[in-house]
Design an enzyme around this catalytic site. Structure first.
Site, mmCIF file in Angstrom:
data_model
loop_
_atom_site.group_PDB
_atom_site.id
_atom_site.type_symbol
_atom_site.label_atom_id
_atom_site.label_comp_id
_atom_site.label_asym_id
_atom_site.label_seq_id
_atom_site.Cartn_x
_atom_site.Cartn_y
_atom_site.Cartn_z
ATOM 1 N N LYS A 149 0.756 -1.066 0.047
ATOM 2 C CA LYS A 149 0.054 0.048 0.010
ATOM 3 C C LYS A 149 0.841 1.241 0.005
ATOM 4 O O LYS A 149 1.771 1.360 0.973
ATOM 5 C CB LYS A 149 -0.811 -0.250 1.273
ATOM 6 C CG LYS A 149 -1.836 1.388 1.189
ATOM 7 C CD LYS A 149 -2.833 1.242 2.352
ATOM 8 C CE LYS A 149 -3.536 2.602 2.453
ATOM 9 N NZ LYS A 149 -4.650 2.513 3.587
ATOM 10 N N LYS A 208 -2.240 -1.390 -3.731
ATOM 11 C CA LYS A 208 -2.992 -0.160 -3.612
ATOM 12 C C LYS A 208 -2.131 0.856 -3.808
ATOM 13 O O LYS A 208 -1.205 1.085 -3.153
ATOM 14 C CB LYS A 208 -3.732 -0.124 -2.525
ATOM 15 C CG LYS A 208 -4.567 0.854 -2.143
ATOM 16 C CD LYS A 208 -5.310 0.766 -0.795
ATOM 17 C CE LYS A 208 -6.038 2.170 -0.668
ATOM 18 N NZ LYS A 208 -6.460 2.055 0.842
HETATM 19 C C1 PBG Z 1 -7.043 3.695 5.529
HETATM 20 C C2 PBG Z 1 -7.730 3.732 4.064
HETATM 21 C C3 PBG Z 1 -7.205 4.388 2.961
HETATM 22 C C4 PBG Z 1 -8.096 3.915 1.875
HETATM 23 C C5 PBG Z 1 -8.455 2.489 2.482
HETATM 24 N N1 PBG Z 1 -8.384 2.373 3.845
HETATM 25 C C6 PBG Z 1 -6.802 5.726 2.986
HETATM 26 C C7 PBG Z 1 -5.649 6.261 3.473
HETATM 27 O O1 PBG Z 1 -4.677 5.299 3.634
HETATM 28 O O2 PBG Z 1 -5.431 7.326 3.946
HETATM 29 C C8 PBG Z 1 -8.149 4.483 0.550
HETATM 30 C C9 PBG Z 1 -9.093 4.289 -0.274
HETATM 31 C C10 PBG Z 1 -9.454 5.026 -1.369
HETATM 32 O O3 PBG Z 1 -8.778 5.984 -1.808
HETATM 33 O O4 PBG Z 1 -10.453 4.526 -2.312
HETATM 34 N N2 PBG Z 1 -6.772 2.666 6.302
#
Ligand code: PBG
Length: 345
Positions: free
Chosen positions: A212, A265
């Site tokens: 991520k 991601k």
């Molecule tokens: C946070 C989380 C995020 C997303 C999913 N879970 C945002 C972040 O890490 O700040 C983002 C999903 C998206 O942008 O569609 N745990």
């Protein structure tokens, strides 16, 4: 054959050598479908959805047109409708009241919390639908980070894991089919697996957000949950966009710790990472087509600059072609509607 020879074949009319004609397999729609390498199926899609407190409401997220925060009963109706459309899996994200947030995200493991109540209700109303719960602190903390923060602003790894473990077990107790740690703390997959097993939830799966990235594409999602970090950024725990070997290291660790599915991601700016992860593991690979990727397509479509339906299908197909077995996407419902009326294309 060298490229020089190929050119010669195409230009020299007197050549008796074979002319290669790949276009032969493209000349009719039926033939194109027969030789198509990648197909998009609703079975591959997971629909992320936002739930909020209250009754009888659905509120559109301004930076994500077509996506809503739903109160629970309205969400249940929508999920029942989605299931009829062919969508079998949802990923649940909660909008937590400011009054319930604290520094350590303790509301996240309240057995009567919003997520826990919603999971129970979905499992009662539409038991066939697979429910994936997000295991991370950010919707629950006053500061918006995915971890516990010390007085110097440092995100503390191991104390955060203690909360994540309680959260995952409480989600499993509520009936979650799959927990999805999206925080990027080191060692959390193993800790969650051990705790789930020790509590008797041996069949609750872990979808690990393994690679991520610290991405600017998450902006609209943070609007949706009102969860943007109040200070600093997430670069001390999420990955640097410039790295790919590190993605494989993270994936390897999560697999060793017991992940059932690994995820990359965001998706679009990271198609190369999806492919590398696919080549590395036999586990199913998921990719998250995140909020900013959704918002870009929506914005261009609203301006009449692109053909939205075609761009959606092309985009999701490219994520599958790169190696994703599963895609979390806010387009899931639209894809279901498009596929149900494919004569519209
Ligand atoms: C946070 C989380 C995020 C997303 C999913 N879970 C945002 C972040 O890490 O700040 C983002 C999903 C998206 O942008 O569609 N745990």
């Amino acid at each position: 054959m060298s490229s020089e020879n190929l050119t010669e074949n195409h230009t020299d009319k007197s050549a008796t050598t074979l002319i290669h004609r790949p276009r032969r397999l493209r000349c009719s729609a039926t033939l194109r479908r027969m030789v198509q390498e990648t197909t998009l199926s609703l079975d591959d899609l997971i629909y992320p959805m936002f739930v909020m407190e209250g009754e009888g409401q659905k509120v559109e997220i301004s930076s994500m047109p077509g996506c809503y925060r739903y109160t629970m009963e309205v969400l249940l109706q929508e999920i029942a409708f989605l299931y009829q459309l062919g969508i079998g899996a949802v990923a649940l994200f909660p909008v937590i009241l400011e009054t319930k947030k604290d520094d350590t995200g303790s509301e996240s493991y309240n057995p009567e919390g919003l997520v826990q109540r919603t999971v129970k209700a979905i499992k009662q109303a539409v038991p066939e639908v697979l429910v994936i719960t997000d295991t991370a602190l950010d919707p629950f903390t006053t500061h918006g980070h995915d971890g516990i923060v010390d007085e110097n602003g440092v995100i503390l790894n191991d104390p955060t894991i203690e909360v994540l473990v309680k959260m995952a077990v409480s989600q499993a107790a509520a009936g979650s089919d799959m927990v999805a740690p999206s925080d990027m703390m080191d060692g959390r997959v193993g800790a969650i697996r051990r705790a789930l097993d020790a509590s008797g939830y041996i069949d609750v799966r872990i979808l690990a957000y393994s690679a991520k990235y610290a991405s600017a594409y998450y902006g609209p999602f943070r609007d949706a949950l009102d969860s943007a970090p109040k200070f600093g950024d997430k670069k001390t725990y999420q990955m640097d966009a410039a790295n790919s070997r590190e993605a494989i290291k993270e994936v390897a660790l999560d697999i060793a710790e017991g992940a059932d599915i690994v995820m990359v991601k965001p998706a679009l700016a990271y198609l190369d990472i999806i492919r590398q992860v696919k080549n590395y593991t036999n586990l199913p690979v998921a990719a998250y087509n995140v909020s900013g990727e959704y918002a870009m397509i929506k914005a261009a479509a609203q301006n009449g600059w692109i053909d939205e339906k075609k761009v959606i299908l092309e985009t999701l197909t490219s994520i599958k072609r790169a190696g994703a077995d599963l895609i979390l996407t806010y387009f899931a419902k639209e894809v279901a509607l498009i596929l149900a009326n494919s004569d519209l294309l």
